[in-house]
Design a protein around this motif. Sequence first.
Motif, PDB file in Angstrom:
ATOM      1  N   ASP A 112       0.827  -1.205   0.000  1.00  0.00           N
ATOM      2  CA  ASP A 112       0.000   0.000   0.000  1.00  0.00           C
ATOM      3  C   ASP A 112       0.863   1.258   0.000  1.00  0.00           C
ATOM      4  O   ASP A 112       1.994   1.252   0.481  1.00  0.00           O
ATOM      5  N   SER A 113       0.301   2.317  -0.562  1.00  0.00           N
ATOM      6  CA  SER A 113       0.956   3.624  -0.497  1.00  0.00           C
ATOM      7  C   SER A 113      -0.119   4.696  -0.568  1.00  0.00           C
ATOM      8  O   SER A 113      -1.214   4.454  -1.078  1.00  0.00           O
ATOM      9  N   PRO A 114       0.164   5.902  -0.057  1.00  0.00           N
ATOM     10  CA  PRO A 114      -0.835   6.975  -0.068  1.00  0.00           C
ATOM     11  C   PRO A 114      -1.281   7.364  -1.470  1.00  0.00           C
ATOM     12  O   PRO A 114      -2.352   7.958  -1.643  1.00  0.00           O
ATOM     13  N   GLU A 139      -7.631  -3.742  -1.600  1.00  0.00           N
ATOM     14  CA  GLU A 139      -8.160  -4.633  -0.565  1.00  0.00           C
ATOM     15  C   GLU A 139      -6.978  -5.175   0.233  1.00  0.00           C
ATOM     16  O   GLU A 139      -6.052  -5.758  -0.338  1.00  0.00           O
ATOM     17  N   ILE A 140      -6.989  -4.972   1.541  1.00  0.00           N
ATOM     18  CA  ILE A 140      -5.866  -5.402   2.373  1.00  0.00           C
ATOM     19  C   ILE A 140      -5.903  -6.920   2.544  1.00  0.00           C
ATOM     20  O   ILE A 140      -6.890  -7.491   2.996  1.00  0.00           O
ATOM     21  N   THR A 179      -6.762 -16.096  -4.233  1.00  0.00           N
ATOM     22  CA  THR A 179      -5.756 -15.251  -3.596  1.00  0.00           C
ATOM     23  C   THR A 179      -6.215 -14.818  -2.202  1.00  0.00           C
ATOM     24  O   THR A 179      -5.441 -14.826  -1.243  1.00  0.00           O
ATOM     25  N   ARG A 180      -7.486 -14.437  -2.088  1.00  0.00           N
ATOM     26  CA  ARG A 180      -8.031 -14.068  -0.776  1.00  0.00           C
ATOM     27  C   ARG A 180      -7.921 -15.242   0.202  1.00  0.00           C
ATOM     28  O   ARG A 180      -7.505 -15.082   1.351  1.00  0.00           O
ATOM     29  N   GLU A 181      -8.300 -16.439  -0.249  1.00  0.00           N
ATOM     30  CA  GLU A 181      -8.237 -17.623   0.614  1.00  0.00           C
ATOM     31  C   GLU A 181      -6.792 -17.949   0.994  1.00  0.00           C
ATOM     32  O   GLU A 181      -6.499 -18.308   2.144  1.00  0.00           O
TER      33      GLU A 181
END
Length: 382
Positions: free
Chosen positions: A232-234, A242-243, A373-375
């Motif tokens: 992540d970046s500003p 999505e984290i 990927t989420r799993e």
Amino acid sequence: MNQRLFLEGMSHAACTVSVITTDGPHGRAGVTVSAMTSVSADPPTLLVCVHQLSPACRKLMDNGVLCVNVLSEGQSVISDTFAGRIEPPGQDKFSCARWITRSTGAPNLEDALIAFDCRISNHFQIGTHFIFIAEPQEIHIRQQGNALVYANRAYGATRKLDEFVAERRGGGNADVLHIACFATIGPFFIPRLVRTFLERAPDTMFQFFEGSEREIEEANRSSPFDLILMYDSPALPECSKEILATVRPHVLLPAGHPLCESHDISLTELAEHPMILLDISPSRDFFTSLFAEHGLEPQIRFRSPSFETVRGMVANGLGYTILVSRPASAMSYDGGALATRPLRDSVTPGRLILRQGEKENPSPAAKRFVRHTREFFAHWGI
């Protein structure tokens, strides 16, 4: 002939994108063009069209030299800068990239796909544009990369025929997923992520792109990916990310360093030693911000955009570094011993995020890979 209709029709014609540069007694200038083509192979001759209102026109005429820098698919920011769509720091368009000079003295983009270093043999005006006839003195070709193209008022990229055919082997039934990931994430997560997905969908094929935040953004604008994995970046809008996981940064030291005697290390202690910075966006800003949060400033001695080069310099006793990605091996690429220690201070963790590409209609395979990927990261435990 209706001018509006002519312009609309021409907007559908795909063209390569080039930055035309010049330098000499009358000053330096550059402009983005899509109207560049060959005229003759004997003698080698190019034709370039530049709008009469461009400040580059007069300098091209007066200097009598130009360099045609053909851009690759990851260089749309350079195109937008010289087209005036991006305002560069200090109004210096050339600050957006690295340049060298060859025989004519015109600026040559260091990593251009092709660079034609030319002398101008003739120029004349037709309508709103000046036409420059140029004879190459040197030609430099990068052996890898695809050309940046412009059509339908958007960027795109070329594809090699052998890649296109390879994707369709096996009767044309294979799904092809285009995945991008931050340079340090790829080696650590992608192999296992792909292996576990292929256990469910063995016919799936992949194309991967690895790079810095800027390189990924440029490539995604040209040809959207199915999925992007990065930190992540500003600069990234909240709605598009999505984290997947949060990761605490750690200190990397050469084995035997005096600080290795401590179980954990404070930023105050580190500030007294030379630092080797992973100089790639957004890592460079994230790691230096950890010190700024505590009113400190690191002593940055060396910088490198290469993860393994940074680790190797640490292993050779040139300083410490702070990293997020943590390979399983405590050894550098050149065989040096490394030690890791946690930070004692409370610091902002790194956030590994998932971004889906901007494709209007993601394929079923892409949707399945996003779910996978989420799993995968839900059970990773980091």
